[in-house]
Design an enzyme around this catalytic site. Structure first.
Site, PDB file in Angstrom:
ATOM      1  N   TYR A 102      48.120  55.525   8.403  1.00 45.71           N
ATOM      2  CA  TYR A 102      46.691  56.102   7.776  1.00 45.71           C
ATOM      3  C   TYR A 102      46.682  55.383   6.297  1.00 45.71           C
ATOM      4  O   TYR A 102      45.943  55.740   5.641  1.00 45.71           O
ATOM      5  CB  TYR A 102      46.358  57.554   8.056  1.00 45.71           C
ATOM      6  N   ASP A 144      46.046  63.417  14.124  1.00 44.47           N
ATOM      7  CA  ASP A 144      45.036  63.215  14.677  1.00 44.47           C
ATOM      8  C   ASP A 144      44.109  63.369  16.041  1.00 44.47           C
ATOM      9  O   ASP A 144      43.555  64.058  16.206  1.00 44.47           O
ATOM     10  CB  ASP A 144      44.776  61.761  13.739  1.00 44.47           C
ATOM     11  N   LYS A 190      58.093  59.594  18.139  1.00 41.19           N
ATOM     12  CA  LYS A 190      58.225  58.728  18.747  1.00 41.19           C
ATOM     13  C   LYS A 190      59.586  58.198  18.017  1.00 41.19           C
ATOM     14  O   LYS A 190      59.353  57.211  17.883  1.00 41.19           O
ATOM     15  CB  LYS A 190      56.949  57.637  18.941  1.00 41.19           C
TER      16      LYS A 190
END
Ligand code: NAD
Length: 362
Positions: free
Chosen positions: A124, A248, A191
């Site tokens: 983002y 998010d 991750k």
């Protein structure tokens, strides 16, 4: 002394939700000196921008704001006011507590998860290269030269930066929050098995910060596994700290676990300022109808009270809201068994019911 707080009614359904929230906050007995500031679609004509500089200055000066939702103008060249606020005021943490209250229609009963989402970095960050452009071609060449990996010529590219500085700050914030609020465990979400140098760095940095907080348990989870576990056993999670994108997605997943947007509060918080607001948007189709649910903004007000160290008032407001939800009478359409339930009340009537509870000292 009264707390001086920037009060941004917002647009769409914002003004009616804000008014209902202001009334219940005042009914807690805490004194406020509201610094009312207009932002959003309704002030674009007057100031040429939906986020005038004097609004930012007010929040910088007061350090705390509560805000109604603001519509993101489409096709005007203006970016989202909500994103701009986070950037301009360096509000690096998006706080989203997701807690079940008896009476809310949801599949789950025992959810009490707090999400601390990093607000600035990750995918983002807004570093993007459009497919077919000269810049995208140059980047593809540079990547081929540096790494030996050739990306397809017709690729669009978004960059995912995650820094030690940004990660330390959000993870510390999550631990400090856990300590302050008597929480037991912080889970870092990532991750790292796939993205070693971005998520891997996030995990490594989180582990390092965790050693400073031996009174709080620390663990980590891979984001896909966490998504499955939250749906299966949400009661096992306490405070989650996540990079921007996972934050998010998992915030919305958790809002779903506790009964949806009507009750999901939030805050965007930095070292020098904090802006509290509901998770939902400005629902323009309901504007001026005294229809939508003010609970999410009222719970955001409760978070603001805690931030202002008005803990007793925050607890009383939480109990009053919980009592109104549990009774199920003075609630808006979205909290009734069916959406066209004729007994649903309007936004301001919810405020009246909460105030009655507050005054009765429930
Ligand atoms: P939205 O949250 O405004 O509305 C989606 C739907 O959710 C609504 O149609 C309504 O059915 C329901 N809903 C939302 N809030 C509710 C409430 N309090 N009570 C009952 N039902 C409620 O999302 P959207 O339609 O995607 O966005 C509308 C505008 O809001 C967009 O311009 C968007 O950019 C903006 N937005 C602002 C914020 C913010 O100010 N922080 C956050 C999200 C979206």
């Amino acid at each position: 002394m009264a707390h001086r707080v920037t009060f941004i009614p917002g647009d769409g359904v914002g003004p009616e939700l804000s008014e209902a929230t202001r009334r219940v906050l005042e009914a807690t007995g805490v004194e406020f000196d509201w610094d009312v500031q207009e932002a959003g679609a309704d002030v674009m004509d007057r100031y040429g921008t939906p986020l005038p500089e004097h609004v930012l200055d007010s929040i910088r000066t007061n350090g705390v704001a509560i805000k109604g939702p603001i519509t993101t103008p489409v096709g005007t060249g203006f970016r989202s006011v909500n994103v701009a606020l986070r950037k301009e005021l360096d509000l690096f943490c998006c706080l989203r507590p997701c807690k079940s209250y008896p009476g809310v229609r949801s599949r789950y009963e025992d959810v009490d998860v707090v999400i601390c989402r990093e607000n600035h970095e990750d995918l983002y960050a807004g570093i993007e290269f459009e497919q077919g452009t000269e810049d995208a071609k140059r980047l593809i060449e540079a990547i081929a030269e540096i790494s030996g990996i050739r990306i397809r010529e017709d690729s669009g590219i978004s960059i995912k930066p995650i820094s030690v500085t940004g990660t330390k700050r959000i993870v510390r914030w999550a631990f400090e929050y856990a300590r302050r609020e008597g929480r037991k465990k912080v889970t870092a979400v990532h991750k790292a098995n796939i993205m070693k140098f971005s998520d891997g760095l996030f995990l490594e940095t989180a582990r390092e910060v965790a050693t400073e907080y031996d009174d709080i348990e620390f663990e980590d989870r891979i984001v896909d596994n966490l998504a499955m576990q939250l749906v299966a056993r949400p009661e096992e999670y306490d405070v989650l700290v996540l990079p921007n994108l996972y934050g998010d997605i998992i915030s919305d997943l958790c809002a779903g676990l506790i009964g949806g947007l009507g009750v999901a509060p939030g805050g965007n918080i930095g070292d020098r300022a904090a802006v509290f607001e509901a998770t939902h948007g400005s629902a323009p189709k309901y504007r001026g109808m005294n229809k939508v649910n003010p609970m999410a903004m009222m719970f955001s007000g409760m978070l603001m009270l805690r931030h202002l160290e008005e803990r007793d008032a925050a607890d009383r407001l939480e109990r009053a809201l919980a009592a109104v939800i549990a009774e199920g009478k003075s609630v808006t359409y979205d909290m009734k068994p069916s959406r066209d339930d004729p007994t649903a009340v309007g936004t301001s009537e919810v405020a009246d019911a909460v105030i009655v509870r507050l005054e009765a000292g429930v």
